[in-house]
Scaffold this active site. Sequence first.
Site, PDB file in Angstrom:
ATOM      1  N   ASP A 128     -33.073   7.169  -2.689  1.00  0.00           N
ATOM      2  CA  ASP A 128     -34.288   7.706  -2.053  1.00  0.00           C
ATOM      3  C   ASP A 128     -34.253   7.619  -0.528  1.00  0.00           C
ATOM      4  O   ASP A 128     -35.048   8.283   0.143  1.00  0.00           O
ATOM      5  CB  ASP A 128     -35.524   6.944  -2.550  1.00  0.00           C
ATOM      6  CG  ASP A 128     -35.847   7.232  -4.008  1.00  0.00           C
ATOM      7  OD1 ASP A 128     -35.139   8.053  -4.615  1.00  0.00           O
ATOM      8  OD2 ASP A 128     -36.801   6.639  -4.536  1.00  0.00           O
ATOM      9  N   ARG A 182     -39.658   8.703  -4.961  1.00  0.00           N
ATOM     10  CA  ARG A 182     -40.896   8.127  -5.479  1.00  0.00           C
ATOM     11  C   ARG A 182     -41.995   8.100  -4.410  1.00  0.00           C
ATOM     12  O   ARG A 182     -43.084   8.591  -4.631  1.00  0.00           O
ATOM     13  CB  ARG A 182     -40.609   6.711  -5.946  1.00  0.00           C
ATOM     14  CG  ARG A 182     -41.468   6.301  -7.075  1.00  0.00           C
ATOM     15  CD  ARG A 182     -41.455   4.842  -7.400  1.00  0.00           C
ATOM     16  NE  ARG A 182     -40.197   4.164  -7.450  1.00  0.00           N
ATOM     17  CZ  ARG A 182     -39.690   3.597  -8.542  1.00  0.00           C
ATOM     18  NH1 ARG A 182     -40.319   3.701  -9.688  1.00  0.00           N
ATOM     19  NH2 ARG A 182     -38.582   2.905  -8.483  1.00  0.00           N
ATOM     20  N   GLU A 236     -40.562  14.206  -6.753  1.00  0.00           N
ATOM     21  CA  GLU A 236     -41.298  13.760  -7.948  1.00  0.00           C
ATOM     22  C   GLU A 236     -42.581  12.994  -7.608  1.00  0.00           C
ATOM     23  O   GLU A 236     -43.529  12.996  -8.377  1.00  0.00           O
ATOM     24  CB  GLU A 236     -40.398  12.876  -8.814  1.00  0.00           C
ATOM     25  CG  GLU A 236     -39.958  11.632  -8.074  1.00  0.00           C
ATOM     26  CD  GLU A 236     -39.111  10.680  -8.880  1.00  0.00           C
ATOM     27  OE1 GLU A 236     -39.034  10.815 -10.104  1.00  0.00           O
ATOM     28  OE2 GLU A 236     -38.527   9.775  -8.246  1.00  0.00           O
ATOM     29  N   ARG A 268     -40.459  29.335 -13.157  1.00  0.00           N
ATOM     30  CA  ARG A 268     -39.823  28.349 -14.044  1.00  0.00           C
ATOM     31  C   ARG A 268     -39.634  27.049 -13.269  1.00  0.00           C
ATOM     32  O   ARG A 268     -39.634  27.034 -12.042  1.00  0.00           O
ATOM     33  CB  ARG A 268     -38.442  28.828 -14.488  1.00  0.00           C
ATOM     34  CG  ARG A 268     -38.460  30.088 -15.318  1.00  0.00           C
ATOM     35  CD  ARG A 268     -38.854  29.774 -16.766  1.00  0.00           C
ATOM     36  NE  ARG A 268     -38.587  30.891 -17.626  1.00  0.00           N
ATOM     37  CZ  ARG A 268     -39.418  31.913 -17.831  1.00  0.00           C
ATOM     38  NH1 ARG A 268     -40.587  31.951 -17.206  1.00  0.00           N
ATOM     39  NH2 ARG A 268     -39.089  32.894 -18.644  1.00  0.00           N
ATOM     40  N   HIS A 296     -31.967  12.304 -13.418  1.00  0.00           N
ATOM     41  CA  HIS A 296     -30.941  11.279 -13.182  1.00  0.00           C
ATOM     42  C   HIS A 296     -29.571  11.857 -12.849  1.00  0.00           C
ATOM     43  O   HIS A 296     -28.667  11.100 -12.470  1.00  0.00           O
ATOM     44  CB  HIS A 296     -30.864  10.338 -14.383  1.00  0.00           C
ATOM     45  CG  HIS A 296     -32.098   9.483 -14.483  1.00  0.00           C
ATOM     46  ND1 HIS A 296     -33.265   9.951 -15.029  1.00  0.00           N
ATOM     47  CD2 HIS A 296     -32.348   8.221 -14.054  1.00  0.00           C
ATOM     48  CE1 HIS A 296     -34.190   9.011 -14.951  1.00  0.00           C
ATOM     49  NE2 HIS A 296     -33.663   7.946 -14.371  1.00  0.00           N
ATOM     50  N   GLN A 311     -28.996  13.340 -10.307  1.00  0.00           N
ATOM     51  CA  GLN A 311     -28.869  13.037  -8.869  1.00  0.00           C
ATOM     52  C   GLN A 311     -28.295  11.648  -8.614  1.00  0.00           C
ATOM     53  O   GLN A 311     -27.817  11.344  -7.530  1.00  0.00           O
ATOM     54  CB  GLN A 311     -30.243  13.124  -8.193  1.00  0.00           C
ATOM     55  CG  GLN A 311     -30.828  14.508  -8.196  1.00  0.00           C
ATOM     56  CD  GLN A 311     -32.341  14.483  -8.010  1.00  0.00           C
ATOM     57  OE1 GLN A 311     -32.830  14.651  -6.910  1.00  0.00           O
ATOM     58  NE2 GLN A 311     -33.080  14.254  -9.075  1.00  0.00           N
ATOM     59  N   ARG A 312     -28.423  10.772  -9.603  1.00  0.00           N
ATOM     60  CA  ARG A 312     -27.990   9.380  -9.422  1.00  0.00           C
ATOM     61  C   ARG A 312     -26.649   9.094 -10.068  1.00  0.00           C
ATOM     62  O   ARG A 312     -26.055   8.048  -9.833  1.00  0.00           O
ATOM     63  CB  ARG A 312     -29.041   8.465 -10.047  1.00  0.00           C
ATOM     64  CG  ARG A 312     -29.766   7.665  -9.037  1.00  0.00           C
ATOM     65  CD  ARG A 312     -30.903   6.876  -9.551  1.00  0.00           C
ATOM     66  NE  ARG A 312     -30.734   6.144 -10.778  1.00  0.00           N
ATOM     67  CZ  ARG A 312     -31.762   5.617 -11.447  1.00  0.00           C
ATOM     68  NH1 ARG A 312     -32.989   5.763 -10.990  1.00  0.00           N
ATOM     69  NH2 ARG A 312     -31.569   4.950 -12.548  1.00  0.00           N
TER      70      ARG A 312
HETATM   71  O1  F6P Z   1     -33.825   4.319  -7.674  1.00  0.00           O
HETATM   72  C1  F6P Z   1     -34.837   5.139  -7.195  1.00  0.00           C
HETATM   73  C2  F6P Z   1     -35.184   6.143  -8.253  1.00  0.00           C
HETATM   74  O2  F6P Z   1     -34.094   6.969  -8.520  1.00  0.00           O
HETATM   75  C3  F6P Z   1     -36.417   6.960  -7.892  1.00  0.00           C
HETATM   76  O3  F6P Z   1     -36.136   8.096  -7.131  1.00  0.00           O
HETATM   77  C4  F6P Z   1     -36.974   7.280  -9.246  1.00  0.00           C
HETATM   78  O4  F6P Z   1     -38.376   7.464  -9.201  1.00  0.00           O
HETATM   79  C5  F6P Z   1     -36.659   6.080 -10.043  1.00  0.00           C
HETATM   80  O5  F6P Z   1     -35.534   5.488  -9.466  1.00  0.00           O
HETATM   81  C6  F6P Z   1     -36.383   6.386 -11.495  1.00  0.00           C
HETATM   82  O6  F6P Z   1     -36.253   5.189 -12.169  1.00  0.00           O
HETATM   83  P1  F6P Z   1     -35.701   5.031 -13.653  1.00  0.00           P
HETATM   84  O7  F6P Z   1     -34.220   5.233 -13.602  1.00  0.00           O
HETATM   85  O8  F6P Z   1     -36.074   3.659 -14.028  1.00  0.00           O
HETATM   86  O9  F6P Z   1     -36.348   6.108 -14.460  1.00  0.00           O
END
Ligand code: F6P
Length: 340
Positions: free
Chosen positions: A126, A170, A221, A264, A270, A272-273
């Site tokens: 973030d 967040r 989000e 749409r 996730h 992105q992570r």
């Molecule tokens: O780590 C930050 C984050 O990726 C936020 O952007 C997101 O709101 C949150 O984690 C999502 O968390 P979880 O993986 O627990 O759903």
Amino acid sequence: MKIGVLTGGGDCPGLNPVIRGIVRKATNDGHEVIGFLNGWKGIIEGTTTPLDLNAVCGILPKGGTILGTSRTNPYKKPEDVNKVKESFKKFKLDALIAIGGEDTLGVANKLVKDGLNVVGVPKTIDNDLNATDYTFGFDTAINIAMECIDRLHTTAASHHRILVAEVMGRHAGWIATYAGIAGGADVVLIPELPIDLDDVCAILKKRKARGRDFSIVVVAEGAQLKQSDILQDQSLDEFGHVKLGGIGDFLAKEIEKRTGFETRVSVFGHIQRGGSPTAADRILGTRFGIKAVELVEKKQFGHMVSLSGTKIVAVPLSSAVEKLRTVDMEIYDVAKEFFG
Ligand code: F6P
């Protein structure tokens, strides 16, 4: 010295490069490193793994964290704080390096006040941690989001549709703003600025009027309407955060209703992570890991490594957790120049 390491909170591309940097520097300097599994849970329960050069071989390009993670908060139960202290003694730790975001570093800061030798490494996709210019993971996240926005463009153009892209973020809209600029978004909506639906629809209509029959709306989000809160559900995690999500879906429906343009939504979530960190995140993570060991060696406990310009420096952990770093309006104005 014997150094413990843990990764807490949401995972993030670049965690493994940090762990590798710590282990390489510590081993070169004659220290022993031990990993605690799954964030603060591992040190509460005493679950560990040895971290030597073999253990970190080949992890540089890997996403996630080889140590596992959790959102466990030892300060939820007083007995858990005692267990952390007992683990320090049991494993004969001279120091602990805690790699995490606001929650993990908040715990680290409290443990320092409780007399433990802890050093922090800032992490979050973030990019909303105070006292560092950037956190690792952010660059990977915006590159993934940018690529997804590029892909949305071709389908939006072919179908003459509005596509709403919901990205993570967040409390701060760094990912939305940067990915929006890089991906050429037509509207970017962030938690820092409550959404005015009339304004959004006016921008989309203006764009249509100048012959553009498709648009990309990027929304963080955590963005909220001026009028109400959109939450996925009301349950809280151990640090008291509500689960977010749903704003993209709501926006898409509302835009279609108000403008008549087919709309749409695509929630990047996730994705992105996950996956391999970018070169920038591998380098930043590696530099953070090495510097964290230097802080331990200099006994600069209660500090966190931080990026300041092009240098890696030490800042007090308390400054990192005192407030969130929200989007600089100068950069948001760059995104705004391309609205409509
Ligand atoms: O780590 C930050 C984050 O990726 C936020 O952007 C997101 O709101 C949150 O984690 C999502 O968390 P979880 O993986 O627990 O759903």
